[in-house]
Write a protein that holds these residues in place. Sequence first.
Motif, PDB file in Angstrom:
ATOM      1  N   ASN A 165      89.144  19.759  66.968  1.00 27.63           N
ATOM      2  CA  ASN A 165      88.307  20.846  67.296  1.00 27.63           C
ATOM      3  C   ASN A 165      89.165  22.260  67.571  1.00 27.63           C
ATOM      4  N   VAL A 166      90.202  21.915  67.382  1.00 29.49           N
ATOM      5  CA  VAL A 166      91.175  23.256  67.252  1.00 29.49           C
ATOM      6  C   VAL A 166      92.031  23.285  65.940  1.00 29.49           C
ATOM      7  N   PHE A 207      85.504  24.751  71.806  1.00 27.97           N
ATOM      8  CA  PHE A 207      85.957  24.192  73.345  1.00 27.97           C
ATOM      9  C   PHE A 207      84.888  23.379  73.706  1.00 27.97           C
ATOM     10  N   ASN A 226      96.833  21.251  72.104  1.00 32.99           N
ATOM     11  CA  ASN A 226      95.592  21.748  71.316  1.00 32.99           C
ATOM     12  C   ASN A 226      95.364  23.150  71.854  1.00 32.99           C
ATOM     13  N   SER A 227      96.146  23.755  72.629  1.00 35.82           N
ATOM     14  CA  SER A 227      96.220  25.102  73.043  1.00 35.82           C
ATOM     15  C   SER A 227      96.950  26.132  71.662  1.00 35.82           C
ATOM     16  N   ARG A 281      91.957  24.041  74.621  1.00 40.00           N
ATOM     17  CA  ARG A 281      91.121  23.487  74.081  1.00 40.00           C
ATOM     18  C   ARG A 281      89.799  23.345  74.659  1.00 40.00           C
ATOM     19  N   ILE A 321      88.446  27.401  67.633  1.00 37.16           N
ATOM     20  CA  ILE A 321      88.465  26.425  68.713  1.00 37.16           C
ATOM     21  C   ILE A 321      87.057  26.028  69.328  1.00 37.16           C
ATOM     22  N   TYR A 361      96.590  21.409  62.702  1.00 41.04           N
ATOM     23  CA  TYR A 361      95.650  21.061  63.451  1.00 41.04           C
ATOM     24  C   TYR A 361      96.321  19.782  64.051  1.00 41.04           C
TER      25      TYR A 361
END
Length: 312
Positions: free
Chosen positions: A69-70, A10, A168-169, A225, A8, A42
């Motif tokens: 990004n994750v 973040f 995106n968690s 995220r 991640i 993703y």
Amino acid sequence: MCSLFGLIDFKECLSTHTKNKILNTLARECQVRGTDATGIAYNFNDRLRIYKRPLPARKMKIHIPHGVNVVMGHTRMTTQGNAQFNQNNHPFLGKIDGSSFALAHNGVLWNDKELRLEENLPLTSVETDSYIAVQLLEKNKTLDVDSLQSMAEKVEGSFVFTVLDKDNSIWFVIGDNPLCIMFYDGFLIYASTQEILCKVIKKLRLKAPTDILEPKEGEIMKIDRNGRITTGTFTPHTTFEHWWRKYPFYRSYYEDTSTNYDDLFSVAKAFGVTTDEVQALLDYGCSEEEIEEMLYDPELFHEMTGELLYAY
């Protein structure tokens, strides 16, 4: 035995090239716990993307697009469901109220068939025991601490689940298998063992992490995220009755209170596995339960321990 891994970013501080380099290194270090298949999930352009193949990580190039990004990943050692049928590999796709999520699992579940009948869940072409977790979440019609708690308290077996949602968690549901998360200034990486992450750090020449989390059995953790953490709990099962019935030599292991590895070495020898190979995995951080699980595929066992004994 399989491995979970992921990243991640973040603070969006990593370039796409760097993220791809980290993910490929993570996956290749994780293949010691499974070389039958590799997969990632993703979100991109408001859609969940899952890319998985029946290949070891060293033969599969991970390439995420700019802006991702994750990422949640998995390397698989097959225990149920032929890896050559890609539907049996991780991560799995699930849907709740029109929104997609992805689930990956490290471990073995032994009451999936019973749960499908008890919960009146639909038949599926997916043969993997892990998929029952997806179906239970879909039946709950929500993805939150309560639905994950309900799922975790119904399944029986060894597990850590990771779930990537539409926002995106990444959710972590911790059973009796290991998981390690290392935090840096702006991003985090995770894998099934701290040893794997230490090898990744060494290969990528990363600095020491600012924090290390190893969540315990019964914990549910959500990392969003932005790096914010929320937690919950569930009550783990404590019985191994079904597991013993399915894999008989586990019974003698759990009834034996010996503190040495003589029994493990003896069982391994019966499978054609040497003491040196078993010791290599013990030194790497694998538990006795995970090693015994691997013994059912001696060819794969030899391949993975060979990489430990001779590659480094």
